[in-house]
Design a protein around this motif. Structure first.
Motif, mmCIF file in Angstrom:
data_model
loop_
_atom_site.group_PDB
_atom_site.id
_atom_site.type_symbol
_atom_site.label_atom_id
_atom_site.label_comp_id
_atom_site.label_asym_id
_atom_site.label_seq_id
_atom_site.Cartn_x
_atom_site.Cartn_y
_atom_site.Cartn_z
ATOM 1 N N UNK A 259 1.906 4.145 -3.029
ATOM 2 C CA UNK A 259 1.753 5.595 -2.842
ATOM 3 C C UNK A 259 2.948 6.322 -3.459
ATOM 4 N N UNK B 131 4.407 6.670 3.731
ATOM 5 C CA UNK B 131 5.312 6.068 2.746
ATOM 6 C C UNK B 131 6.477 5.310 3.383
ATOM 7 N N UNK C 122 0.842 -1.201 0.000
ATOM 8 C CA UNK C 122 0.000 0.000 0.000
ATOM 9 C C UNK C 122 0.878 1.253 0.000
ATOM 10 N N UNK C 123 1.880 1.226 0.824
ATOM 11 C CA UNK C 123 2.772 2.351 1.018
ATOM 12 C C UNK C 123 3.691 2.522 -0.191
ATOM 13 N N UNK C 124 4.193 1.422 -0.717
ATOM 14 C CA UNK C 124 5.045 1.474 -1.908
ATOM 15 C C UNK C 124 4.279 2.038 -3.105
ATOM 16 N N UNK D 107 6.925 1.503 2.694
ATOM 17 C CA UNK D 107 7.073 1.279 1.259
ATOM 18 C C UNK D 107 8.450 1.657 0.748
#
Lengths: 281, 281
Positions: free
Chosen positions: B188, B216, B184-186, B219
Motif C-alpha cells: 500500500x 499501513x 499487503x500493508x507495505x 508495512x
C-alpha cells in the motif's frame, strides 16, 4: 449570517452546532419531522423544516445529504433560491459532483470536511467535530471569487485548516489515502476466508492480534460506503488499485526468487515513506 | 526448577523476570558481558554468563535468540548438556526449526509466545509481558511426553493460554494473520510512492489519517523482521500472497465491470468475516 443545512446527520448536525456557536442563524432541513424536532431540541439549528421553502432567504447552504442525493436536492432547491445563494456540499468525492453542479448552479463550491466518527446520525453530532481538522474546498475557474471568499471565512472560523485544490487532485488523493486502503484491507480478510484447512482457520481467528486487527479495520467497514467510493471515484480508485497490484506482484516475485536483498530494500523504502504520511498529524 | 535462557532481549528478559517471580532459578546467557551485568542488576536472572558451560545442570533451556541463530546455538550447546535437558525456542516460525532440531536434539519442543511490544532489547523487558497472552507449543510425534508436560506446566504458570498445534498449522496461521498483513500493508505504501503527480503526493501526505495510518502500520515496520518472515516461512507466505492476489483481482474486476452488487456483496462478506478474527480478544 443566515445559513442553511440540508441533511441533519453526523456532519450536518455537527456543522449546525459549530455554526450556531459562531453566532450564525441556522435553518435545518431533514426529510423527517422527528429529526427536525430533535435538531431544535439539541440546539443544532434555530429552525428546522421538511420543506425547502424556509431556505429562500439564506446566504449559504451546506448540502450534507449522502452523495447520491446531492444533485436531486439541488434540482428541487433551484426554483426557491435567489441566484446569489452560495451552495456547497460535503461529499467525499468531488469531480463528479462539481461537474454535475456546474450547469445547475454557478454559485457553487465543492467541499469535503475531513472529519468523522465511527457513529452516524444526528445523535452523534458534536460541537467540536471540525476543530483542528482539515477542510478541503475545490473551486474551479468558474467559481465566483466572492463565493469562495465567503465560504473560506465561514469554514476557517470553525477552527479548520483550509485546503484548496482541484476536484481531480482531491479525488486521486482520497483514492490513495482513503479508498484504496478499504479494498486492500477487505481483500486481506477475503483471502483468509479462502483457507480450507479448518484447523488453520480456527487458530487464525484465535491468534489474530493488533497487526491483523489494524490492517483489516477499514476493510471491515460499512459496505455501502465502500461501494460509494468505488462507484463515485471509479477512475481514480482503479488507477490506484492497478498500481497497488504492480507493487504487490513485485513483492511476490522477489519472495519467489528468494531475492532477500530486494525484499529488504522494498520494506526499507516503505518504512521510510510511511513516515511522510504519518508525521504531520 | 533450574532454568536457562539464551538471548536476553525483550522476550528472553521478560521470560527471566516472569520465571524468577514464580520461584524458578534462572541462568541467563548473552554474547555481551554488559548485558549479563544488566540482567543481574535488573533481577532478570539469578546468574548470567557469556559462556554456555553454566547451563550444564539446568532442566529446561529457552532459546530466545533471533531465528537464524537457533540451530547454531544448539550445535554449540550440545556437547555441554545431559540428554534429559529439555530445549525450547521462541521463534515466530516453527516448521523449519522443528525440522532442523529433530536430528540434533530429541528432547525439544518448538514454542512461540504471542507477545511483544514495539520496543526491543533487555531494556524493554517486562514482568507481565506474557500474562493473558497465547503461548503456542508445536510438539510432533517424536516429542517426548514428559518434556511436553514439563514445558506446558511452566508456560501455563506464567498466566498464558496454552495452544498446541503442528508446526505446519502454526506456520500457515501466522502467514495469514501476521506475515501476509506486512506485505499487503507495505505494498500500500509502495504504491502511493509511485504517484507521479506531486500535488497529489503532497496532499496525500497532508490528508492521510487513521484509515491510512492503521492499514499501513505493519508495512512500515522493521525490514529485517519482514525478510525473516518471507525467508523462514516462504512457502506459506507465498501461498497466502497468491490467494490474496486472487481476491484483489476479483475486487478490481468487479469495479471495472461496474458490478456494484458484487462489490457490496464482497465488502459485506468481509465485514462479517472480520468479526470472527477480532471478537475473541
Amino acid at each position: 449570517m443566515k445559513l442553511g443545512i440540508i441533511g441533519l446527520g453526523l456532519i450536518g448536525g455537527s456543522l449546525g452546532l459549530a455554526l450556531r456557536s459562531r453566532s450564525h442563524y441556522v435553518i435545518g432541513i431533514s426529510r423527517h419531522e422527528e429529526t427536525c424536532a430533535l435538531a431544535i431540541q439539541k440546539g443544532i439549528v434555530d429552525e428546522a423544516s421538511v420543506d425547502f421553502s424556509v431556505l429562500s432567504a439564506v446566504e449559504v447552504i451546506f448540502i450534507c445529504t449522502p452523495i447520491g442525493a446531492i444533485i436531486p436536492t439541488v434540482e428541487q432547491l433551484k426554483p426557491i433560491l435567489s441566484p446569489d445563494t452560495i451552495l456547497t456540499d460535503v461529499g467525499s468525492v468531488k469531480a463528479p459532483i462539481v461537474e454535475a453542479m456546474t450547469p445547475l448552479w454557478s454559485n457553487f463550491i465543492g467541499g469535503h470536511p475531513m472529519a468523522g466518527t465511527a457513529q452516524q446520525g444526528i445523535e452523534a453530532a458534536q460541537l467540536d467535530l471540525f476543530t483542528g481538522t482539515k477542510y478541503v474546498l475545490t473551486p474551479t475557474e468558474n467559481t465566483p471569487v466572492e463565493a469562495q471568499k465567503t465560504l473560506t471565512a465561514i469554514v476557517q472560523d470553525l477552527g479548520t485548516e483550509l485546503i484548496t485544490c482541484s476536484p481531480e487532485t482531491h479525488d486521486q488523493t482520497v483514492a490513495w489515502i482513503s479508498h484504496l486502503p478499504v479494498f486492500v484491507s477487505s481483500s486481506l480478510i477475503a483471502s483468509c476466508v479462502q483457507e480450507t484447512d479448518r484447523e488453520v482457520v480456527t487458530l487464525a481467528q484465535k491468534l489474530a492480534s493488533s497487526g491483523f486487527r489494524d490492517t483489516s479495520r477499514v476493510g471491515g467497514g460499512n459496505p455501502e460506503l465502500g461501494v460509494m467510493m468505488a462507484k463515485s471515484n471509479q477512475k481514480a480508485v482503479l488507477r490506484s488499485l492497478r498500481i497497488y497490484r504492480q507493487q504487490l506482484d513485485k513483492m511476490i516475485h522477489a519472495i519467489e526468487e528468494e531475492d532477500w536483498e530486494q525484499v529488504e530494500r522494498m520494506l526499507g523504502e516503505t518504512r521510510e515513506a510511511r513516515s511522510l504520511f504519518t508525521t504531520k498529524k
